[in-house]
Each structure stands twice: as structure tokens, then as C-alpha cells.
Design a protein around this motif. Structure first.
Motif, short mmCIF file in Angstrom:
data_model
loop_
_atom_site.label_atom_id
_atom_site.label_comp_id
_atom_site.label_asym_id
_atom_site.label_seq_id
_atom_site.Cartn_x
_atom_site.Cartn_y
_atom_site.Cartn_z
N LEU A 114 12.65 -2.11 8.91
CA LEU A 114 11.85 -2.83 9.89
C LEU A 114 12.06 -2.20 11.26
CD1 LEU A 114 12.40 -6.60 8.99
CD2 LEU A 114 10.24 -5.34 8.88
N ILE A 115 10.97 -2.12 12.02
CA ILE A 115 10.97 -1.47 13.33
C ILE A 115 10.76 -2.52 14.41
CG2 ILE A 115 9.82 0.27 14.76
CD1 ILE A 115 8.72 1.45 12.08
N HIS A 116 11.45 -2.34 15.53
CA HIS A 116 11.23 -3.22 16.67
C HIS A 116 11.18 -2.40 17.95
CE1 HIS A 116 11.10 -6.89 18.98
NE2 HIS A 116 12.17 -6.54 19.67
N ASN A 117 10.25 -2.75 18.83
CA ASN A 117 10.12 -2.15 20.15
C ASN A 117 10.94 -2.94 21.16
OD1 ASN A 117 8.58 0.17 20.34
ND2 ASN A 117 6.65 -0.87 20.70
N LEU A 118 11.81 -2.27 21.89
CA LEU A 118 12.51 -2.91 23.00
C LEU A 118 11.90 -2.36 24.28
CD1 LEU A 118 14.99 -2.35 20.61
CD2 LEU A 118 15.94 -4.07 22.15
N VAL A 119 10.95 -3.11 24.81
CA VAL A 119 10.14 -2.65 25.94
C VAL A 119 10.48 -3.48 27.17
CG1 VAL A 119 7.81 -2.28 26.82
CG2 VAL A 119 8.27 -2.02 24.37
N ALA A 125 0.82 -1.22 0.00
CA ALA A 125 0.00 0.00 0.00
C ALA A 125 0.85 1.27 0.00
CB ALA A 125 -0.92 0.00 1.21
N GLY A 126 2.15 1.13 0.26
CA GLY A 126 3.04 2.28 0.19
C GLY A 126 3.67 2.72 1.49
N ALA A 127 3.49 1.94 2.57
CA ALA A 127 4.10 2.32 3.85
C ALA A 127 5.62 2.42 3.69
CB ALA A 127 3.75 1.29 4.92
N ASP A 128 6.21 3.39 4.40
CA ASP A 128 7.65 3.64 4.29
C ASP A 128 8.47 2.76 5.22
OD1 ASP A 128 7.66 5.94 2.40
OD2 ASP A 128 6.50 6.90 3.99
N ALA A 129 7.84 2.11 6.18
CA ALA A 129 8.50 1.16 7.08
C ALA A 129 7.43 0.25 7.66
CB ALA A 129 9.27 1.88 8.18
N ILE A 130 7.85 -0.93 8.10
CA ILE A 130 6.92 -1.93 8.62
C ILE A 130 7.31 -2.29 10.05
CG2 ILE A 130 6.19 -4.34 8.42
CD1 ILE A 130 4.86 -2.53 6.38
N PHE A 131 6.27 -2.45 10.87
CA PHE A 131 6.45 -2.73 12.29
C PHE A 131 5.47 -3.85 12.67
CE2 PHE A 131 6.27 -0.38 16.69
CZ PHE A 131 6.67 -1.54 17.33
N ILE A 132 5.98 -5.06 12.87
CA ILE A 132 5.18 -6.16 13.38
C ILE A 132 5.40 -6.19 14.89
CG2 ILE A 132 4.78 -8.65 13.38
CD1 ILE A 132 5.65 -8.70 10.46
N GLU A 133 4.38 -5.78 15.62
CA GLU A 133 4.51 -5.59 17.07
C GLU A 133 4.59 -6.91 17.82
OE1 GLU A 133 5.55 -4.10 19.48
OE2 GLU A 133 4.05 -2.73 20.33
N ALA A 134 5.48 -6.96 18.79
CA ALA A 134 5.58 -8.01 19.82
C ALA A 134 5.77 -9.42 19.27
CB ALA A 134 4.35 -7.96 20.73
N PRO A 135 6.81 -9.64 18.42
CA PRO A 135 7.13 -11.03 18.07
C PRO A 135 7.52 -11.79 19.32
CG PRO A 135 8.88 -9.54 17.36
CD PRO A 135 7.74 -8.68 17.82
N LYS A 136 7.21 -13.09 19.34
CA LYS A 136 7.39 -13.86 20.56
C LYS A 136 8.74 -14.53 20.67
CE LYS A 136 2.40 -14.73 20.88
NZ LYS A 136 1.33 -15.76 20.89
N GLY A 191 9.95 -5.45 30.15
CA GLY A 191 8.75 -6.13 30.62
C GLY A 191 7.79 -6.53 29.52
N GLY A 192 8.11 -6.20 28.25
CA GLY A 192 7.26 -6.57 27.13
C GLY A 192 7.80 -7.78 26.40
N ASN A 193 7.19 -8.08 25.25
CA ASN A 193 7.63 -9.20 24.43
C ASN A 193 8.78 -8.75 23.55
OD1 ASN A 193 5.58 -10.91 25.43
ND2 ASN A 193 4.11 -10.07 23.99
N THR A 194 9.99 -8.93 24.03
CA THR A 194 11.18 -8.45 23.32
C THR A 194 12.22 -9.57 23.33
OG1 THR A 194 10.71 -6.20 24.08
CG2 THR A 194 12.90 -6.61 23.19
N PRO A 195 12.25 -10.41 22.30
CA PRO A 195 13.17 -11.55 22.31
C PRO A 195 14.64 -11.18 22.19
CG PRO A 195 11.38 -11.88 20.72
CD PRO A 195 11.36 -10.44 21.13
N VAL A 196 14.95 -9.97 21.72
CA VAL A 196 16.34 -9.53 21.59
C VAL A 196 16.55 -8.29 22.45
CG1 VAL A 196 16.51 -10.48 19.26
CG2 VAL A 196 15.91 -8.07 19.56
N GLN A 197 17.82 -8.00 22.73
CA GLN A 197 18.13 -6.90 23.63
C GLN A 197 19.10 -5.88 23.06
OE1 GLN A 197 16.50 -6.60 26.50
NE2 GLN A 197 15.44 -8.53 26.16
N THR A 198 19.82 -6.22 22.00
CA THR A 198 20.91 -5.35 21.56
C THR A 198 20.74 -4.92 20.11
OG1 THR A 198 22.34 -7.15 20.73
CG2 THR A 198 22.46 -6.63 23.10
N LEU A 199 21.41 -3.81 19.77
CA LEU A 199 21.42 -3.33 18.39
C LEU A 199 22.11 -4.33 17.47
CD1 LEU A 199 22.27 0.46 18.82
CD2 LEU A 199 20.03 -0.64 18.73
#
Length: 288
Positions: free
Chosen positions: A203-208, A174-185, A210-218
Motif C-alpha cells: 500500500l502506498i501513501h502520499n505525505l504531502v 486486474a494485476g496491479a503490483d501495488a495499490i494507492f488510494i489517494e488522500a484518505p481523510k 499541506g495535503g490530506n495526510t492524516p499520519v506523519q511518521t513511518l
């Protein structure tokens, strides 16, 4: 002048983006040397209104916050616009308003209003077709193609991983400039996301915490072909226990002498925020 967000994303390395919520947090992020900041809807709700991230903040309140922060910093500003605050027509107005206030990128999710934090249970999502229409509306509404539209799907926690992948594909088309699939397990899910999308779009990732964040580092995100690492609530997650500790000490002892070495003072705050520069600038307007 900071580099434009498009240029930062074209470098092929992970962009580390702390979450902010007001002028002070924006100033701290800029002074720390970061190249972009993220106006987190969650943190705005936490810090300004003392409320959980459950869709209680209005578009006008976010727009006002964008304008205040933009006055304080020239950093590229990624703005959380939740669901766009309504249907496609609402999205058009939200994009125009936030862009005018100073947003560099707008992140929109496919949750059903009222939305809630992406790492909370009980989310609902709209149809992928409705979200595609909202992405088109956002793209039509932006004044400049340098204002980026980021599409987030929360479908993984609602309908499962395959649906999230299918939605992300549609949103990219549809033309989005970046994609963010929230909270991969799992890391395995992130590997699949990276393999499918990482060479085609940021691709965007949230490092939260206490949240669903399987990775921790850049470094981990770089290896998975992600390009934006959001730390939406880290500042507040550190500030809250520090504030609780200070208040408990003040309540218990009636003074803060034991904590003075952990605090800065008024002079340091004024220096941090540029009081000397303002005073020097005011001298230009002194006439005899």
C-alpha cells in the motif's frame, strides 16, 4: 548495486521514498542513503516548467527526465505516469517508453485527463472498467515483470470512500503490483484500507505538506500495514522558501555575506557531484 524494488517491498517494512525532479535531487537522495526515489509529476511540473500540477507536462518530457535521472543514479525509480497520457493504447506506449528510459515502477491514476494534483479540488475520474483495461494494457506492455505497475485511485475525493475501496479491489484483481488510494481523510479510513489490502499487496501513501495526510511518521504507516511512504514535494517545499529568502536578501542588500554560512560553494558542489571521479576517469584516455 542497489537492491531491486521488488526485494525492497518484500521486506515487510515501510520504504521511505523522497520525491525528485532532476539529476541533482536524485544525487542528493542517493547520497542521503535512501533506497529508492520517486519522480514526482507534480515536482517535475513545478521545478522544470514553473507550472502547477494540472496535466501540463507531456509523456515525452517525463521520459526525457527519467533518462536523465537514470544516467545519474542506479536507485530504483518509481515514476509518476499520471493517467498514462491517454487511453489504453497510449498507456502501452507510455509504459514501454518509460521502462526503456529506466523506470523501475510506474504509477498510474484513474483521473480523467487533463488530470490535476490529487490534493486539489475539482478532480474527475474515469470508470473503474476503463481503468482496469488500462492496467491490463500496462501489464501487457512492460518488457520485464520486474517493472512494477502501481494503480492509484482518486475516487475518494470524487465519489467517496466506498467507491475508492471498490475500485482498489478491482485494480488489484486486474494485476496491479501495488495499490494507492489517494488522500484518505482520516486515520480511521487508513485503518480500513490497511485491514482490507495491507496483507495482500504493498500500500502506498502520499505525505504531502499541506495535503490530506492524516499520519506523519513511518511508524504510523507501519502500524497501518502500508509499505511505501512517498514524500513527493518535500525537497521543493524546503527549497522554495530558502530560495525566496536568499533572493530577498540579495535584492535588499546587494550581497549575500550574511547568508554565506547557510550556503555551500562551487568546490563543494563539484565534490558532491563527482567532479574528481570524472577527472580521474578522463586520465584513462590520455595517450602520448
Amino acid at each position: 548495486m542497489p537492491a531491486p524494488l521488488k526485494q525492497l517491498l518484500a521486506r515487510g517494512t515501510v520504504l521511505s521514498v523522497p520525491g525528485i525532479y532532476d539529476g541533482l535531487s536524485a544525487r542528493l537522495v542517493e547520497l542521503a542513503g535512501f533506497e529508492a526515489a520517486f519522480l514526482s509529476g507534480a515536482c517535475l511540473s513545478f521545478a522544470r516548467f514553473g507550472r502547477p500540477d494540472m496535466g501540463l507536462v507531456s509523456a515525452a518530457e517525463v521520459a526525457e527526465s527519467v533518462a536523465v535521472i537514470r544516467e545519474r543514479t542506479e536507485l530504483p525509480l518509481i515514476v509518476d505516469m499520471d493517467t498514462g497520457f491517454g487511453n489504453a493504447l497510449n498507456v502501452k506506449r507510455t509504459v514501454a517508453t518509460f521502462e526503456r528510459a529506466g523506470a523501475s515502477a510506474l504509477q498510474m491514476e484513474d483521473q480523467l485527463m487533463p488530470k490535476r494534483c490529487g490534493h486539489m479540488q475539482g478532480k474527475q475520474v474515469i470508470s473503474s472498467g476503463e481503468m482496469v483495461g488500462k492496467i491490463h494494457a500496462a501489464l501487457d506492455a512492460r518488457h520485464s515483470s520486474d517493472t512494477l505497475i502501481f494503480a492509484r485511485t482518486d475516487a475518494l475525493g470524487v465519489h467517496g470512500f466506498e467507491d475508492a475501496l471498490e475500485r482498489a479491489e478491482r485494480y488489484l484483481e486486474a494485476g496491479a503490483d501495488a495499490i494507492f488510494i489517494e488522500a484518505p481523510k482520516t486515520v480511521e479510513q487508513m485503518q480500513i484500507i490497511g485491514a482490507q489490502f495491507g496483507r495482500r499487496t504493498p500500500l502506498i501513501h502520499n505525505l504531502v505538506e499541506g495535503g490530506n495526510t492524516p499520519v506523519q511518521t513511518l511508524e504510523e504507516l507501519q502500524a497501518l500495514d502500508y509499505r511505501i511512504a512517498l514524500y513527493p514535494a518535500s525537497l521543493l517545499h524546503l527549497f522554495i522558501p530558502a530560495a525566496q529568502k536568499m533572493l530577498a536578501e540579495l535584492r535588499h542588500s546587494g550581497h549575500l555575506q550574511s547568508m554565506r554560512d547557510q550556503m555551500i560553494d562551487l568546490t563543494a558542489v563539484n565534490s558532491l557531484l563527482g567532479a574528481d571521479e570524472l577527472l580521474a576517469a578522463s586520465e584513462e584516455y590520455q595517450y602520448e
